[in-house]
Design a protein around this motif. Structure first.
Motif, PDB file in Angstrom:
ATOM      1  N   ARG A 151      12.476  36.295  39.930  1.00 37.67           N
ATOM      2  CA  ARG A 151      11.914  36.971  41.111  1.00 37.67           C
ATOM      3  C   ARG A 151      11.131  36.003  41.982  1.00 37.67           C
ATOM      4  N   LYS A 152      10.307  35.183  41.359  1.00 36.89           N
ATOM      5  CA  LYS A 152       9.488  34.228  42.119  1.00 36.89           C
ATOM      6  C   LYS A 152      10.345  33.224  42.872  1.00 36.89           C
ATOM      7  N   GLU A 182      22.920  30.217  41.382  1.00 36.14           N
ATOM      8  CA  GLU A 182      21.918  31.035  42.067  1.00 36.14           C
ATOM      9  C   GLU A 182      21.456  32.246  41.258  1.00 36.14           C
ATOM     10  N   THR A 183      21.521  32.133  39.939  1.00 36.68           N
ATOM     11  CA  THR A 183      20.899  33.138  39.070  1.00 36.68           C
ATOM     12  C   THR A 183      20.060  32.402  38.024  1.00 36.68           C
ATOM     13  N   ALA A 184      19.140  33.131  37.435  1.00 38.63           N
ATOM     14  CA  ALA A 184      18.384  32.595  36.302  1.00 38.63           C
ATOM     15  C   ALA A 184      19.245  32.847  35.071  1.00 38.63           C
ATOM     16  N   HIS A 185      19.614  31.790  34.381  1.00 39.49           N
ATOM     17  CA  HIS A 185      20.474  31.915  33.209  1.00 39.49           C
ATOM     18  C   HIS A 185      19.667  31.620  31.955  1.00 39.49           C
ATOM     19  N   ILE A 186      19.654  32.576  31.030  1.00 35.33           N
ATOM     20  CA  ILE A 186      18.972  32.362  29.762  1.00 35.33           C
ATOM     21  C   ILE A 186      19.873  31.491  28.904  1.00 35.33           C
ATOM     22  N   LEU A 242      15.795  34.740  43.073  1.00 36.02           N
ATOM     23  CA  LEU A 242      17.117  34.782  42.454  1.00 36.02           C
ATOM     24  C   LEU A 242      17.426  36.242  42.145  1.00 36.02           C
ATOM     25  N   PRO A 243      18.646  36.685  42.390  1.00 40.43           N
ATOM     26  CA  PRO A 243      18.945  38.114  42.294  1.00 40.43           C
ATOM     27  C   PRO A 243      19.131  38.659  40.885  1.00 40.43           C
ATOM     28  N   ALA A 244      19.351  37.782  39.911  1.00 41.67           N
ATOM     29  CA  ALA A 244      19.713  38.291  38.592  1.00 41.67           C
ATOM     30  C   ALA A 244      19.395  37.274  37.506  1.00 41.67           C
ATOM     31  N   VAL A 245      19.435  37.790  36.276  1.00 36.34           N
ATOM     32  CA  VAL A 245      19.349  36.972  35.072  1.00 36.34           C
ATOM     33  C   VAL A 245      20.678  37.144  34.348  1.00 36.34           C
TER      34      VAL A 245
END
Length: 167
Positions: A104-105, A73-77, A108-111
């Motif tokens: 954000r779109k 549930e986060t955006a992972h680079i 998701l709360p974080a990267v």
């Protein structure tokens, strides 16, 4: 200019990764410098999924790129690489902002990302970009799995850590 990656970019993305990785040789990190780039099949998949962005030069040739995944549930680079010929121009920062917008779109709360702690264009750079180091107890199962995979590839010969930036 930032745009979504295209299938026609995939070979150039590998070239960028190889060129960016070569800089690690100057730090005695030959394992990293000589690591194979991400496979064509994987790059094609993330391009097709809309999870890859590129910064292009005036000829529309990619100069930098970023790949994002969703991990716990986060955006992972997953990968961010800037060709050394285009370094120190804010391309990586612009791509990180694109990843934050993507998060954000999707609400998701974080990267998150994993990186080398002591490499100047890794850990210290990400701290300046608003990321913070995660304590081991803060790592999610998905991040722990990524770190285990990195360790199995020998990447933990140098200090590595997970980082997070809230969006």
């Amino acid at each position: 200019m930032i745009r979504e990656g295209r299938r026609s970019d995939v070979a150039v993305l590998q070239e960028i990764e190889i060129a960016a990785g070569a800089l690690f040789a100057g730090l005695g990190m030959d394992l990293v410098a000589n690591d194979d780039p991400l496979p064509i099949e994987y790059l094609t998949e993330v391009v097709d999924d809309g999870r890859c962005w590129v910064v292009v030069d005036e000829t529309e040739r990619p100069a930098a790129y970023l790949i994002v995944e969703t991990v716990d549930e986060t955006a992972h680079i997953e990968q961010v690489s800037v060709h050394p010929d285009y370094a120190r121009r804010g391309l990586g920062a612009a791509l990180i902002e694109r990843a934050a917008d993507w998060a954000r779109k999707r609400r998701l709360p974080a990267v998150t990302l994993t990186t080398y702690v002591d490499v100047p264009w890794n850990g210290p750079y990400y701290v300046r970009s608003g990321f913070r180091y995660l304590a081991d107890s803060e790592e999610t199962p998905g991040l722990k799995a990524i770190r285990a995979q990195e360790k199995s590839h020998g990447l933990d010969q140098w200090p590595r850590a997970c980082m997070l930036r809230e969006v």
